[in-house]
Design an enzyme around this catalytic site. Structure first.
Site, PDB file in Angstrom:
ATOM      1  N   ASN A 116      26.983 -13.345  -6.571  1.00 30.07           N
ATOM      2  CA  ASN A 116      26.948 -14.058  -7.845  1.00 30.07           C
ATOM      3  C   ASN A 116      26.317 -15.393  -7.536  1.00 30.07           C
ATOM      4  OD1 ASN A 116      28.562 -11.996  -9.007  1.00 30.07           O
ATOM      5  ND2 ASN A 116      30.416 -13.022  -8.287  1.00 30.07           N
ATOM      6  N   HIS A 166      27.496 -23.216  -1.825  1.00 29.31           N
ATOM      7  CA  HIS A 166      26.976 -22.815  -0.511  1.00 29.31           C
ATOM      8  C   HIS A 166      26.498 -21.354  -0.613  1.00 29.31           C
ATOM      9  CE1 HIS A 166      27.075 -23.584   3.949  1.00 29.31           C
ATOM     10  NE2 HIS A 166      26.775 -22.301   3.882  1.00 29.31           N
ATOM     11  N   HIS A 221      26.205 -17.779  -0.480  1.00 32.92           N
ATOM     12  CA  HIS A 221      27.123 -16.747   0.005  1.00 32.92           C
ATOM     13  C   HIS A 221      27.199 -15.598  -0.983  1.00 32.92           C
ATOM     14  CE1 HIS A 221      29.757 -18.644  -2.952  1.00 32.92           C
ATOM     15  NE2 HIS A 221      30.579 -17.628  -2.833  1.00 32.92           N
ATOM     16  N   GLN A 233      29.597 -11.647  -1.575  1.00 30.46           N
ATOM     17  CA  GLN A 233      30.895 -11.027  -1.329  1.00 30.46           C
ATOM     18  C   GLN A 233      30.696  -9.549  -1.051  1.00 30.46           C
ATOM     19  OE1 GLN A 233      34.212 -12.303  -3.984  1.00 30.46           O
ATOM     20  NE2 GLN A 233      32.612 -13.353  -5.134  1.00 30.46           N
TER      21      GLN A 233
END
Lengths: 366, 366
Positions: free
Chosen positions: B171, B182, B184, B186
């Site tokens: 997302n 930051h 990233h 999932q």
């Protein structure tokens, strides 16, 4: 219920609904006079096995107009006609100017996936002439009329051979992308049973075949016995946070006994559903003392000419907030996987809403 | 690919991945030292026929921390430990502190619907130590490593008997609810195949049985022949706006030949997919000269121990914007009916993205 059918200068239909007789001679205005040329089409999504609608004219639709112009209020300045005429009526329904589906759609493009004309219908339902109202502060017999209007539109749209499913819904609040703040909802009429109601019907059919009872009918009895998540209940209708809520403040409103479509509600059921609707929306607005956004959708039986004893009419409310200042965004697991992750237990959120005291007495039937 | 497995003081696993060997002796920090007590459960949604996850601890999770504290950057002040240690590594994966699913979940409540412990896993993938980067400006061999990391996590998670499906996703942007900026993503690992990939697999299985070829494999060949919506293409990988895009700027990235899972990609395919990924994200960021938000999800075969020759690994990007200043909200027809209505033709949006010139030369493999 009184109604009057009119035609706008651009060829779109307008129907006025009222609790009292409507005077003759009302002329239907339109913000534009050019005939509507909508020609949306459907493309088959082979990986998901579903139709997607394309209507490339929609990008230019009305977006946050200045306060002096409200296209959903009755026309006051003839130089700037709105969608609605002056006159004594309570609710108005007209064809969307920028529809995602249209009965006259034709000649879809030839593409590398299957295509169809998007032969559905998109209607706008203006709930009241008063731009400052919302479902929570309409009179109970106005809400009763709204239930009759949804039933009448379901019948009128569903009677067309190409329409298989009619979905009345309301998007409320900027948080869910609403561009016009006048109280209104929409009705989408589909030339197929869309994926979500199709899935619900499958589940209800399987249950009905096994138990000769309704799935939602039995779930409602279990919710009543469990008595933890109920927000409103009388002899005919119930509102509750469902045990399997996907949104923190999700609420369902239903007649207690199964009714397949909006048009088949009895007067008693409609009156009770009006009270349930008003209670839920008052509790929503009372929770944080401000207008509470939501998506509300009414699920009913397909208009496919078959009997649907398994189908149980009900509304589902999907509010976008998970706390007073945090939205629940649909992200990876919800949109990509289809598994909702809910931060809150339905029992806890039901307690929040149960604690909001609502008094229907002052808004009793006129 | 080099990796080092560590354990955080609260019992969570941390894995560091790098293009170079990783020094020994790195200690894994954690923002909290108390053992993680997550005990999420699943409830059956009888009307939709799907599971919903409940994890009531999640409301208190990190939300827009002050700029001086970034839980996804390496720890600099030992008084305020983050999720990551100092050290030479490129990508880090750790168990989510507030998971929607957890392998150790147990004893779900007895309710009026079926329940299960939510025996899945939720991991965070930190793409780089540099908080100012994004997928579009990582080096190609860093993106190649990320594809290997996703493959390694799919294998590691999928090897657990209770895990049936592994979904890596990202997302990106406040518009899709991201609370930590930051770079990233999932990974959600599910104890069942969730509804959306389950539906895709059904469609692919039916097609494979009929044609002995892959559904997406053939669709890609048709997209190549049609040559209208392609954004990147080389011998091994392709990126395109699909003919059936549900979001205006939807893009799919895939190996041209079917590969069931991320871990089965060849080096050539990974390198080409890295170029495709970089091209797409650079075009997104270049479209309006600003970071472009999206949801990106990687669909692959279930980790159910079966062969899945029908499954064709691919990523789908769902960007929330329909124009530079207008979001596409999911409302009545999308969320309640499941039929997406797209304002734009995929051919037009593909042209917008095709017009953004991207030069991969300066970011060639190190």
């Amino acid at each position: 219920m009184y109604l009057q059918e009119l035609l706008k200068p651009d060829g779109r239909k307008l129907t006025l609904y009222s609790r009292c007789p409507i005077a003759a001679g009302i002329q239907a205005p339109s913000p534009g006079n050019e005939p509507i040329q909508a020609n949306p089409h459907l493309r088959w999504h082979p990986l998901r096995g579903e139709w997607v609608a394309y209507a490339s004219h929609r990008q230019g639709r009305t977006f946050m107009p200045p306060p002096e112009y409200n296209p959903l209020a009755p026309t006051t300045n003839p130089e700037f006609p709105t969608e609605l005429p002056q006159g004594q009526y309570d609710i108005a329904v007209f064809e969307n100017r920028f529809p995602s589906m249209a009965v006259q759609a034709h000649d879809p493009p030839h593409l590398i996936v299957d295509t169809l004309p998007a032969n559905g219908a998109c209607e706008v339902v203006v709930f009241t002439q008063d731009p400052s109202k919302s479902l929570s502060n309409l009179e109970l017999d106005h809400l009763d009329l709204l239930l009759q209007v949804w039933g009448d539109r379901t019948r009128a749209l569903g009677d067309q051979a190409q329409i298989q499913y009619v979905l009345p819904f309301e998007n409320k609040g900027v948080e869910v992308g609403v561009t016009l703040h006048h109280p209104h909802g929409q009705i989408y009429a589909y030339p197929f049973v869309p994926p979500v109601p199709a899935r619900m019907l499958e589940q209800q059919q399987a249950y009905y075949q096994q138990h000769q009872r309704g799935l939602l009918q039995d779930l409602i009895q279990q919710e009543i016995a469990d008595d933890q998540r109920i927000l409103y209940r009388d002899e005919w209708a119930i509102a509750f946070v469902p045990i399997c809520a996907r949104y923190p403040y999700e609420v369902w409103v239903a007649p207690i006994q199964p009714v397949p479509t909006l048009g088949e509600l009895t007067q008693e059921q409609r009156r009770s559903l009006a009270k349930a609707l008003k209670t839920v929306t008052l509790k929503f607005d009372g929770l944080w003392n401000r207008p509470f956004p939501y998506l509300m959708a009414w699920y009913q039986a397909p208009t496919d000419g078959q009997l649907h004893p398994e189908s149980h009419l009900h509304a589902e409310f999907y509010p976008p907030y998970r706390t007073a200042d945090r939205l629940k965004y649909l992200a990876g697991t919800e949109l990509a996987a289809g598994m909702f992750a809910n931060d809150a237990l339905p029992e806890e959120k039901a307690k929040d809403l149960q604690a909001v005291v609502v008094n229907l007495a002052e808004s009793a039937y006129a």
